[in-house]
Design an enzyme around this catalytic site. Sequence first.
Site, PDB file in Angstrom:
ATOM      1  N   GLU A  29       0.843  -1.215   0.000  1.00 59.21           N
ATOM      2  CA  GLU A  29       0.000   0.000   0.000  1.00 59.21           C
ATOM      3  C   GLU A  29       0.866   1.247   0.000  1.00 59.21           C
ATOM      4  O   GLU A  29       0.561   2.233  -0.677  1.00 59.21           O
ATOM      5  CB  GLU A  29      -0.941   0.017   1.208  1.00 59.21           C
ATOM      6  CG  GLU A  29      -1.981  -1.082   1.199  1.00 59.21           C
ATOM      7  CD  GLU A  29      -2.764  -1.177  -0.094  1.00 59.21           C
ATOM      8  OE1 GLU A  29      -3.172  -0.146  -0.640  1.00 59.21           O
ATOM      9  OE2 GLU A  29      -2.951  -2.306  -0.580  1.00 59.21           O
TER      10      GLU A  29
ATOM     11  N   TRP B   5       1.855   1.761  -3.462  1.00 57.00           N
ATOM     12  CA  TRP B   5       0.798   2.406  -4.276  1.00 57.00           C
ATOM     13  C   TRP B   5       0.868   3.924  -4.112  1.00 57.00           C
ATOM     14  O   TRP B   5       0.704   4.680  -5.057  1.00 57.00           O
ATOM     15  CB  TRP B   5      -0.600   1.929  -3.843  1.00 57.00           C
ATOM     16  CG  TRP B   5      -1.077   0.711  -4.563  1.00 57.00           C
ATOM     17  CD1 TRP B   5      -1.140  -0.554  -4.060  1.00 57.00           C
ATOM     18  CD2 TRP B   5      -1.570   0.630  -5.919  1.00 57.00           C
ATOM     19  NE1 TRP B   5      -1.644  -1.411  -5.014  1.00 57.00           N
ATOM     20  CE2 TRP B   5      -1.910  -0.706  -6.159  1.00 57.00           C
ATOM     21  CE3 TRP B   5      -1.757   1.568  -6.943  1.00 57.00           C
ATOM     22  CZ2 TRP B   5      -2.431  -1.146  -7.383  1.00 57.00           C
ATOM     23  CZ3 TRP B   5      -2.276   1.146  -8.163  1.00 57.00           C
ATOM     24  CH2 TRP B   5      -2.598  -0.201  -8.370  1.00 57.00           C
TER      25      TRP B   5
ATOM     26  N   TRP C  53     -21.251  11.939 -19.630  1.00 55.11           N
ATOM     27  CA  TRP C  53     -21.633  11.810 -18.227  1.00 55.11           C
ATOM     28  C   TRP C  53     -23.026  12.383 -18.010  1.00 55.11           C
ATOM     29  O   TRP C  53     -23.476  13.242 -18.773  1.00 55.11           O
ATOM     30  CB  TRP C  53     -20.633  12.539 -17.323  1.00 55.11           C
ATOM     31  CG  TRP C  53     -19.218  12.102 -17.497  1.00 55.11           C
ATOM     32  CD1 TRP C  53     -18.195  12.815 -18.045  1.00 55.11           C
ATOM     33  CD2 TRP C  53     -18.651  10.834 -17.137  1.00 55.11           C
ATOM     34  NE1 TRP C  53     -17.035  12.075 -18.035  1.00 55.11           N
ATOM     35  CE2 TRP C  53     -17.278  10.856 -17.484  1.00 55.11           C
ATOM     36  CE3 TRP C  53     -19.151   9.673 -16.539  1.00 55.11           C
ATOM     37  CZ2 TRP C  53     -16.419   9.780 -17.269  1.00 55.11           C
ATOM     38  CZ3 TRP C  53     -18.293   8.605 -16.322  1.00 55.11           C
ATOM     39  CH2 TRP C  53     -16.949   8.656 -16.683  1.00 55.11           C
TER      40      TRP C  53
ATOM     41  N   ASN D 217     -10.551   2.159   2.797  1.00 55.89           N
ATOM     42  CA  ASN D 217     -10.172   2.025   1.382  1.00 55.89           C
ATOM     43  C   ASN D 217     -11.181   1.227   0.559  1.00 55.89           C
ATOM     44  O   ASN D 217     -11.536   1.620  -0.550  1.00 55.89           O
ATOM     45  CB  ASN D 217      -8.783   1.382   1.273  1.00 55.89           C
ATOM     46  CG  ASN D 217      -8.344   1.264  -0.168  1.00 55.89           C
ATOM     47  OD1 ASN D 217      -8.269   2.250  -0.881  1.00 55.89           O
ATOM     48  ND2 ASN D 217      -8.094   0.046  -0.617  1.00 55.89           N
TER      49      ASN D 217
ATOM     50  N   TRP E  10     -16.362  11.365 -12.844  1.00 51.10           N
ATOM     51  CA  TRP E  10     -15.537  11.042 -11.675  1.00 51.10           C
ATOM     52  C   TRP E  10     -14.935  12.279 -11.028  1.00 51.10           C
ATOM     53  O   TRP E  10     -14.636  12.297  -9.841  1.00 51.10           O
ATOM     54  CB  TRP E  10     -14.427  10.051 -12.054  1.00 51.10           C
ATOM     55  CG  TRP E  10     -13.528  10.491 -13.186  1.00 51.10           C
ATOM     56  CD1 TRP E  10     -13.749  10.323 -14.515  1.00 51.10           C
ATOM     57  CD2 TRP E  10     -12.269  11.180 -13.082  1.00 51.10           C
ATOM     58  NE1 TRP E  10     -12.706  10.861 -15.255  1.00 51.10           N
ATOM     59  CE2 TRP E  10     -11.789  11.386 -14.399  1.00 51.10           C
ATOM     60  CE3 TRP E  10     -11.496  11.628 -12.009  1.00 51.10           C
ATOM     61  CZ2 TRP E  10     -10.577  12.027 -14.671  1.00 51.10           C
ATOM     62  CZ3 TRP E  10     -10.292  12.272 -12.273  1.00 51.10           C
ATOM     63  CH2 TRP E  10      -9.851  12.461 -13.601  1.00 51.10           C
TER      64      TRP E  10
HETATM   65  P1  FAD Z   1      -3.381   1.616   5.274  1.00 49.03           P
HETATM   66  O1  FAD Z   1      -4.095   0.482   4.686  1.00 49.03           O
HETATM   67  O2  FAD Z   1      -2.875   1.474   6.662  1.00 49.03           O
HETATM   68  O3  FAD Z   1      -2.166   1.981   4.285  1.00 49.03           O
HETATM   69  C1  FAD Z   1      -0.983   2.667   4.722  1.00 49.03           C
HETATM   70  C2  FAD Z   1      -0.759   3.921   3.919  1.00 49.03           C
HETATM   71  O4  FAD Z   1      -0.527   3.609   2.559  1.00 49.03           O
HETATM   72  C3  FAD Z   1      -1.929   4.869   3.904  1.00 49.03           C
HETATM   73  O5  FAD Z   1      -1.951   5.674   5.062  1.00 49.03           O
HETATM   74  C4  FAD Z   1      -1.695   5.665   2.636  1.00 49.03           C
HETATM   75  O6  FAD Z   1      -0.755   6.689   2.834  1.00 49.03           O
HETATM   76  C5  FAD Z   1      -1.080   4.617   1.720  1.00 49.03           C
HETATM   77  N1  FAD Z   1      -2.102   3.992   0.868  1.00 49.03           N
HETATM   78  C6  FAD Z   1      -2.894   2.949   1.191  1.00 49.03           C
HETATM   79  N2  FAD Z   1      -3.659   2.603   0.126  1.00 49.03           N
HETATM   80  C7  FAD Z   1      -3.357   3.459  -0.863  1.00 49.03           C
HETATM   81  C8  FAD Z   1      -3.818   3.620  -2.195  1.00 49.03           C
HETATM   82  N3  FAD Z   1      -4.740   2.812  -2.737  1.00 49.03           N
HETATM   83  N4  FAD Z   1      -3.306   4.628  -2.923  1.00 49.03           N
HETATM   84  C9  FAD Z   1      -2.360   5.450  -2.415  1.00 49.03           C
HETATM   85  N5  FAD Z   1      -1.887   5.338  -1.160  1.00 49.03           N
HETATM   86  C10 FAD Z   1      -2.374   4.362  -0.393  1.00 49.03           C
HETATM   87  N6  FAD Z   1      -5.377   8.064   0.180  1.00 49.03           N
HETATM   88  C11 FAD Z   1      -4.920   9.230   0.673  1.00 49.03           C
HETATM   89  O7  FAD Z   1      -3.963   9.235   1.452  1.00 49.03           O
HETATM   90  N7  FAD Z   1      -5.506  10.415   0.315  1.00 49.03           N
HETATM   91  C12 FAD Z   1      -6.562  10.472  -0.537  1.00 49.03           C
HETATM   92  O8  FAD Z   1      -7.034  11.569  -0.860  1.00 49.03           O
HETATM   93  C13 FAD Z   1      -7.085   9.252  -1.041  1.00 49.03           C
HETATM   94  N8  FAD Z   1      -8.178   9.230  -1.857  1.00 49.03           N
HETATM   95  C14 FAD Z   1      -8.636   8.028  -2.354  1.00 49.03           C
HETATM   96  C15 FAD Z   1      -9.745   8.028  -3.224  1.00 49.03           C
HETATM   97  C16 FAD Z   1     -10.226   6.828  -3.754  1.00 49.03           C
HETATM   98  C17 FAD Z   1     -11.411   6.850  -4.692  1.00 49.03           C
HETATM   99  C18 FAD Z   1      -9.598   5.622  -3.405  1.00 49.03           C
HETATM  100  C19 FAD Z   1     -10.098   4.315  -3.967  1.00 49.03           C
HETATM  101  C20 FAD Z   1      -8.510   5.612  -2.550  1.00 49.03           C
HETATM  102  C21 FAD Z   1      -8.013   6.803  -2.014  1.00 49.03           C
HETATM  103  N9  FAD Z   1      -6.908   6.825  -1.124  1.00 49.03           N
HETATM  104  C22 FAD Z   1      -6.441   8.033  -0.649  1.00 49.03           C
HETATM  105  C23 FAD Z   1      -6.165   5.589  -0.812  1.00 49.03           C
HETATM  106  C24 FAD Z   1      -6.610   4.830   0.433  1.00 49.03           C
HETATM  107  O9  FAD Z   1      -7.988   4.627   0.433  1.00 49.03           O
HETATM  108  C25 FAD Z   1      -6.200   5.503   1.748  1.00 49.03           C
HETATM  109  O10 FAD Z   1      -4.837   5.862   1.706  1.00 49.03           O
HETATM  110  C26 FAD Z   1      -6.412   4.571   2.934  1.00 49.03           C
HETATM  111  O11 FAD Z   1      -7.746   4.178   3.030  1.00 49.03           O
HETATM  112  C27 FAD Z   1      -5.962   5.259   4.199  1.00 49.03           C
HETATM  113  O12 FAD Z   1      -6.194   4.448   5.314  1.00 49.03           O
HETATM  114  P2  FAD Z   1      -5.004   3.853   6.161  1.00 49.03           P
HETATM  115  O13 FAD Z   1      -4.051   4.931   6.533  1.00 49.03           O
HETATM  116  O14 FAD Z   1      -5.608   3.068   7.279  1.00 49.03           O
HETATM  117  O15 FAD Z   1      -4.320   2.904   5.109  1.00 49.03           O
END
Ligand code: FAD
Length: 474
Positions: free
Chosen positions: A277, A280, A309, A344, A362
């Site tokens: 993650e 990503w 759209w 997520n 979107w």
């Molecule tokens: P964890 O699962 O603990 O992951 C650890 C860290 O990895 C996160 O804190 C984040 O920094 C990074 N990460 C995790 N998943 C992703 C991912 N798919 N893409 C990029 N980085 C990721 N994340 C944001 O930080 N800011 C946003 O504005 C954002 N918008 C999103 C919009 C959509 C439509 C989607 C599908 C995903 C988005 N995400 C975003 C990615 C992701 O959903 C969140 O980072 C995650 O839910 C944060 O929770 P966590 O810290 O518990 O993640």
Amino acid sequence: TTHLVWLRNDLRITDNKALHAACSDPEARVLAVFIATPQQWRQHEMAPRQAALIHASLRAVQQALAQKGIALHCHAGTDFAASIDWLADYCRREQVDALFYNRQYELNERRRDARLEQQLNGRVRCHGFDDSLLLPPGSVQTGGGEMYKVYTPFRNAFIHRLTESDLNCLPAPKTRAGGALPVPEAPAAFDYPTADIGDGYPAGEEGALQRLRAFCREQVQDYLRQRDLPALAGTSSLSPYLAIGVLSPRQCFNRLRAECPQLLEDRESGAFAWLNELIWREFYRHLLVAYPELCRHRPFIAWTDKVRWCDDAAKLQAWQRGETGYPIVDAAMRQLNATGWMHNRLRMISASFLVKDLLIDWRAGERYFMSQLLDGDLAANNGGWQWAASTGTDAAPYFRIFNPTTQGERFDPQGTFIRKWLPELADVPDNDIHHPHRWAEKQPCVLNYPLPIVDHKQARLETLAAFEAAKRGE
Ligand code: FAD
């Protein structure tokens, strides 16, 4: 010699490359500034909650820096153009010799920094650092020297580079020769709408580091099993801290590796899934630099811009409010509205619903998320939306459309999460929680919950047709 550190999205004193470099000369006088840019934030649709977290974090950094003998000046600016004028003037007044900052990768931010360098015209040496990523943009490329367009080969190359790179964390700077400064006055309130961020995100890097330590020690082993279940707190919830730089990705990586030394070998582990993650996050940031058009919200797959759209304000509003009649979508949106954070899996489901069930552009969803998210981040948000909308690099193909009901059944089987955010469904039995009206029809009572605003089967066909027409160029 006077060194100036310009803090932006790096609100911490440990493992901060710019700050560390500015302090490396013990003789230098070190100053720090932060410039609030509320007009720019409005343009970027920054959530008031995120501004509130920045303000609280700034206060914490200001205190931590004062203990090290460094004064942080918080300037109430307006937009980026005004910030560079003010900064150039400040450098002149304070006779700054060298400016230190950590790079930001969004287009407006990069332009601002380039203009500032031009304006300073060599009078002040400028030192930019790649600090908010494990590996700098452009450093992970295909054999042909291009950015990867597909995630998995990017990840593999990334891990290869990771093993060759120095990712050690830098310590907080030593206290300057003059000793600690008195506790400074708190920064003035930003000229920005205020919001309550609750107590889920205590300000300051110590709180963030504690959460990181606890997650890597106690939870990461279960990450693979729990990460997709929104009813559990199975993910780290660190994103708000990472987004504004209260925490660095190196701190995450090193803590993870300290707890799980086999991290890179055992690819079936929860620890590797968590690292994935973090990668990503890197992928989307590297993409922003390789394809700056993404910052202008252009789709990566050009033909998707032809999709016709549906411009339906009432449906958009129903989605925003969590009143679509699809419980998992509505619970997700209410979590977002109430807390500024969304799981997520739910971001994927609710984004997919807006685009593929309501056929709404979107970009309307991307904007709305940004305006609410505590962890709003252009790269991750744009990447996530373009993934869900099938318009991005390595996105879900347009013909793969989530069914919101079966997604709910799979990831919230007993409706625990749904009931938490939709108290009006408290009495609906588990079996019917994902289609509550089916149950309600047989009851003497009336359910205070909207009927589905679209029929998923029908909507799916219409969306497929709209994408196919766009692909044919119609
Ligand atoms: P964890 O699962 O603990 O992951 C650890 C860290 O990895 C996160 O804190 C984040 O920094 C990074 N990460 C995790 N998943 C992703 C991912 N798919 N893409 C990029 N980085 C990721 N994340 C944001 O930080 N800011 C946003 O504005 C954002 N918008 C999103 C919009 C959509 C439509 C989607 C599908 C995903 C988005 N995400 C975003 C990615 C992701 O959903 C969140 O980072 C995650 O839910 C944060 O929770 P966590 O810290 O518990 O993640």
